[in-house]
Design a protein around this motif. Structure first.
Motif, PDB file in Angstrom:
ATOM      1  N   LEU A  44       0.725  -1.209   0.205  1.00 37.30           N
ATOM      2  CA  LEU A  44      -0.071   0.259   0.182  1.00 37.30           C
ATOM      3  C   LEU A  44       1.093   1.169  -0.169  1.00 37.30           C
ATOM      4  CD1 LEU A  44      -2.500  -1.072   3.147  1.00 37.30           C
ATOM      5  CD2 LEU A  44      -2.541  -1.307   0.223  1.00 37.30           C
ATOM      6  N   PRO A  45       2.017   1.814  -1.458  1.00 37.10           N
ATOM      7  CA  PRO A  45       2.256   2.550  -1.028  1.00 37.10           C
ATOM      8  C   PRO A  45       1.886   4.152  -1.051  1.00 37.10           C
ATOM      9  CG  PRO A  45       1.839   1.854  -3.316  1.00 37.10           C
ATOM     10  CD  PRO A  45       1.799   1.201  -2.315  1.00 37.10           C
ATOM     11  N   HIS A  46       0.461   4.444  -0.496  1.00 37.18           N
ATOM     12  CA  HIS A  46      -0.504   5.115  -0.660  1.00 37.18           C
ATOM     13  C   HIS A  46       0.176   5.404   0.343  1.00 37.18           C
ATOM     14  CE1 HIS A  46      -2.873   2.597  -0.814  1.00 37.18           C
ATOM     15  NE2 HIS A  46      -4.123   3.110   0.049  1.00 37.18           N
ATOM     16  N   ILE A  47      -0.485   4.370   1.037  1.00 34.94           N
ATOM     17  CA  ILE A  47      -0.365   5.068   3.110  1.00 34.94           C
ATOM     18  C   ILE A  47       1.225   4.877   3.363  1.00 34.94           C
ATOM     19  CG2 ILE A  47      -1.437   4.200   4.913  1.00 34.94           C
ATOM     20  CD1 ILE A  47      -3.303   2.549   3.786  1.00 34.94           C
ATOM     21  N   PRO A  48       1.579   6.566   4.163  1.00 36.28           N
ATOM     22  CA  PRO A  48       2.468   6.482   4.607  1.00 36.28           C
ATOM     23  C   PRO A  48       3.188   5.700   6.234  1.00 36.28           C
ATOM     24  CG  PRO A  48       1.503   8.899   5.206  1.00 36.28           C
ATOM     25  CD  PRO A  48       0.162   7.782   4.705  1.00 36.28           C
ATOM     26  N   HIS A  49       4.271   5.708   6.519  1.00 33.57           N
ATOM     27  CA  HIS A  49       4.861   5.016   8.177  1.00 33.57           C
ATOM     28  C   HIS A  49       4.115   5.622   8.607  1.00 33.57           C
ATOM     29  CE1 HIS A  49       8.673   2.712   6.268  1.00 33.57           C
ATOM     30  NE2 HIS A  49       8.495   3.680   6.204  1.00 33.57           N
ATOM     31  N   SER A  50       3.661   6.933   9.049  1.00 30.04           N
ATOM     32  CA  SER A  50       2.899   7.388   9.782  1.00 30.04           C
ATOM     33  C   SER A  50       1.814   6.957   9.941  1.00 30.04           C
ATOM     34  CB  SER A  50       3.066   8.677  10.084  1.00 30.04           C
ATOM     35  OG  SER A  50       2.220   9.534   9.024  1.00 30.04           O
ATOM     36  N   GLN A  51       1.357   6.311   9.198  1.00 25.49           N
ATOM     37  CA  GLN A  51      -0.479   5.645   9.017  1.00 25.49           C
ATOM     38  C   GLN A  51      -0.801   4.275   9.115  1.00 25.49           C
ATOM     39  OE1 GLN A  51      -2.856   8.277   6.376  1.00 25.49           O
ATOM     40  NE2 GLN A  51      -1.649  10.181   6.702  1.00 25.49           N
ATOM     41  N   PHE A  52       0.426   3.030   9.172  1.00 25.56           N
ATOM     42  CA  PHE A  52       0.189   2.567   9.580  1.00 25.56           C
ATOM     43  C   PHE A  52       0.345   1.082   8.466  1.00 25.56           C
ATOM     44  CE2 PHE A  52      -0.484   4.293  13.746  1.00 25.56           C
ATOM     45  CZ  PHE A  52       0.632   4.358  14.486  1.00 25.56           C
ATOM     46  N   PRO A  53       0.512   1.743   7.480  1.00 23.14           N
ATOM     47  CA  PRO A  53      -0.147   0.818   6.231  1.00 23.14           C
ATOM     48  C   PRO A  53      -0.059  -1.175   6.660  1.00 23.14           C
ATOM     49  CG  PRO A  53       2.246   0.996   5.331  1.00 23.14           C
ATOM     50  CD  PRO A  53       1.483   2.059   7.101  1.00 23.14           C
ATOM     51  N   ALA A  54       1.283  -1.452   7.591  1.00 22.50           N
ATOM     52  CA  ALA A  54       0.781  -3.366   7.599  1.00 22.50           C
ATOM     53  C   ALA A  54      -0.802  -3.632   8.214  1.00 22.50           C
ATOM     54  CB  ALA A  54       1.558  -3.367   7.633  1.00 22.50           C
ATOM     55  N   VAL A  55      -1.236  -2.623   9.288  1.00 22.08           N
ATOM     56  CA  VAL A  55      -2.465  -2.417   9.881  1.00 22.08           C
ATOM     57  C   VAL A  55      -3.566  -2.670   9.231  1.00 22.08           C
ATOM     58  CG1 VAL A  55      -3.410  -1.624  12.049  1.00 22.08           C
ATOM     59  CG2 VAL A  55      -1.202  -1.395  12.077  1.00 22.08           C
ATOM     60  N   ALA A  56      -3.500  -1.403   8.269  1.00 21.54           N
ATOM     61  CA  ALA A  56      -4.373  -1.066   7.126  1.00 21.54           C
ATOM     62  C   ALA A  56      -4.972  -1.945   6.865  1.00 21.54           C
ATOM     63  CB  ALA A  56      -3.733  -0.225   6.650  1.00 21.54           C
ATOM     64  N   LEU A  57      -3.547  -2.931   6.154  1.00 21.98           N
ATOM     65  CA  LEU A  57      -3.501  -3.589   5.329  1.00 21.98           C
ATOM     66  C   LEU A  57      -4.888  -5.160   5.705  1.00 21.98           C
ATOM     67  CD1 LEU A  57      -3.214  -5.387   2.153  1.00 21.98           C
ATOM     68  CD2 LEU A  57      -0.738  -6.238   3.805  1.00 21.98           C
ATOM     69  N   GLY A  58      -4.052  -5.612   6.555  1.00 21.98           N
ATOM     70  CA  GLY A  58      -4.857  -6.222   8.072  1.00 21.98           C
ATOM     71  C   GLY A  58      -6.182  -6.121   8.020  1.00 21.98           C
ATOM     72  N   ASN A  59      -6.540  -5.110   8.278  1.00 19.23           N
ATOM     73  CA  ASN A  59      -7.635  -5.026   9.077  1.00 19.23           C
ATOM     74  C   ASN A  59      -8.527  -4.953   7.197  1.00 19.23           C
ATOM     75  OD1 ASN A  59      -7.064  -3.698  11.268  1.00 19.23           O
ATOM     76  ND2 ASN A  59      -7.869  -2.178  11.028  1.00 19.23           N
ATOM     77  N   ALA A  60      -7.930  -4.714   6.705  1.00 21.30           N
ATOM     78  CA  ALA A  60      -8.997  -4.786   4.949  1.00 21.30           C
ATOM     79  C   ALA A  60      -8.737  -6.197   5.179  1.00 21.30           C
ATOM     80  CB  ALA A  60      -8.342  -3.834   3.815  1.00 21.30           C
ATOM     81  N   LEU A  61      -7.401  -7.290   5.494  1.00 19.37           N
ATOM     82  CA  LEU A  61      -8.394  -8.787   5.163  1.00 19.37           C
ATOM     83  C   LEU A  61      -8.926  -9.152   6.010  1.00 19.37           C
ATOM     84  CD1 LEU A  61      -4.514  -9.407   4.833  1.00 19.37           C
ATOM     85  CD2 LEU A  61      -6.223 -10.748   2.885  1.00 19.37           C
ATOM     86  N   TYR A  62      -8.888  -8.612   7.191  1.00 27.09           N
ATOM     87  CA  TYR A  62      -9.853  -8.815   7.982  1.00 27.09           C
ATOM     88  C   TYR A  62     -11.362  -8.615   7.748  1.00 27.09           C
ATOM     89  CZ  TYR A  62     -12.634 -10.144  12.514  1.00 27.09           C
ATOM     90  OH  TYR A  62     -13.515 -11.407  13.377  1.00 27.09           O
ATOM     91  N   LEU A  63     -11.160  -8.203   7.214  1.00 30.87           N
ATOM     92  CA  LEU A  63     -13.108  -7.422   7.003  1.00 30.87           C
ATOM     93  C   LEU A  63     -13.336  -8.173   4.777  1.00 30.87           C
ATOM     94  CD1 LEU A  63     -12.951  -3.823   6.960  1.00 30.87           C
ATOM     95  CD2 LEU A  63     -13.547  -5.916   8.219  1.00 30.87           C
ATOM     96  N   ALA A  64     -12.132  -8.396   4.593  1.00 28.35           N
ATOM     97  CA  ALA A  64     -12.583  -9.441   3.141  1.00 28.35           C
ATOM     98  C   ALA A  64     -12.722 -10.417   3.335  1.00 28.35           C
ATOM     99  CB  ALA A  64     -10.632  -8.964   2.686  1.00 28.35           C
TER     100      ALA A  64
END
Ligand SMILES: Cc1ncc(COP(=O)(O)O)c(C=O)c1O
Length: 300
Positions: free
Chosen positions: A196-216
């Motif tokens: 998710l290169p559009h999300i900077p370190h300060s906005q936790f891209p790996a957490v965002a990806l983890g949440n999306a996977l949980y929802l999917a």
């Protein structure tokens, strides 16, 4: 272990201020990579040269030993059990969370080479956990740990587990996720920052990806990145982020079939199709220590 950095660190801090040195095998925060036998021995030598006891965090001892067997030609014909014994021969003791390589639901132990130290800890154990023969666990749990420790060094099982984990790495790569290679023993790590290169370190891209996977797909993962490791530089006062925003897909032992892993891949492919829509996060609330376990986040 970076041996040069270790030596410099001990000199900087002072050996008298370091009660013990600990090496985690395999290395959870470095994408589950194993520690070589040479590195274990050399790390022990450095600590011992300063008079500092050396301990292993041995919770993934058998996976580490398996990697030594398949990656270091010197050990290709050595039984895993003997590799484990050699790893332990360099240490003054170890801690063991038995939920990992002892394949049990609960429990653990601490082991010492020095009988006097063991006596001291045993007395402390009575105060905090229970008598030293059970340490807060039931007899049934202790027996399960003993059986699990033997089963964990079964080479057919280890071969299967490593191949199973590697397969998940392949499935996630095919789904379009940037997988850290080679895959670890207990888990596959994905570079959330690259995904998710559009999300900077300060906005936790790996957490965002983890949440999306949980929802999917209800797939549960854990971030090993800046939510876990961000800190403030004492000199500049600026935040320092984790070098890699990793997302760990840890695989429970003897639970999932290949179909489950394929399902995880399908869920990942759904997420990656909509990757641009995944948003960064900010911390709404966090406890003062180990914030990643309990922090509450919201979308930016
Ligand atoms: C490398 C390592 N050591 C120790 C622990 C702690 O184990 P426990 O939860 O049994 O205290 C963990 C937990 O995930 C771990 O990954």
């Amino acid at each position: 272990m970076d041996l040069k950095k270790l030596e410099e660190f001990i000199l900087e801090v002072g050996a008298e201020n370091i009660p013990l040195g600990m090496l985690t095998i395999t290395n959870n925060s470095a994408a589950g990579q194993p520690v070589s036998m040479d590195n274990i021995r050399q790390t022990a030598e450095i600590y011992h040269s300063f008079g500092i006891p050396f301990f292993l965090d041995a919770c993934r001892f058998s996976e580490n030993a398996w990697f030594i067997k398949i990656r270091d030609p010197k050990y290709a014909n050595t039984p895993v059990k003997d590799i484990v014994l050699e790893m332990c021969s360099y240490a003054d003791g170890c801690t063991m969370s038995a939920k990992k390589d002892a394949i049990v639901n609960i429990g653990g132990f601490i082991a010492f080479r020095d009988p006097e130290l063991k006596q001291k800890i045993a007395q402390n154990l009575i105060v905090h956990e229970g008598f030293l023969t059970y340490g807060g666990l039931s007899g049934r749990d202790l027996e399960a740990i003993a059986v699990g420790m033997h089963e964990a060094v079964d080479e057919d099982y280890l071969n299967y587990r490593e191949a199973h984990t590697r397969y998940l790495g392949q499935v996630l790569t095919e789904a379009g996720l940037p997988v850290y290679m080679p895959t670890g023993g207990h888990a596959v790590y994905v570079d959330g920052g690259k995904a998710l290169p559009h999300i900077p370190h300060s906005q936790f891209p790996a957490v965002a990806l983890g949440n999306a996977l949980y929802l999917a797909g209800g797939v549960r993962t854990v971030e090993i990145g800046s939510l876990m490791f961000e800190h403030v530089d004492p000199q500049t006062g600026e935040p320092v982020y984790a070098p890699l925003e990793l997302l760990r897909f840890a695989i429970p032992r003897r639970v999932y079939t290949r179909s489950h892993l394929d399902y995880i891949g399908e869920s990942a492919a759904i997420c990656m199709k909509e990757a641009q829509a995944i948003r960064g996060l900010r911390v709404k609330w966090a406890p003062p220590v180990l914030r990643h376990f309990m922090a509450q986040l919201e979308e930016v």
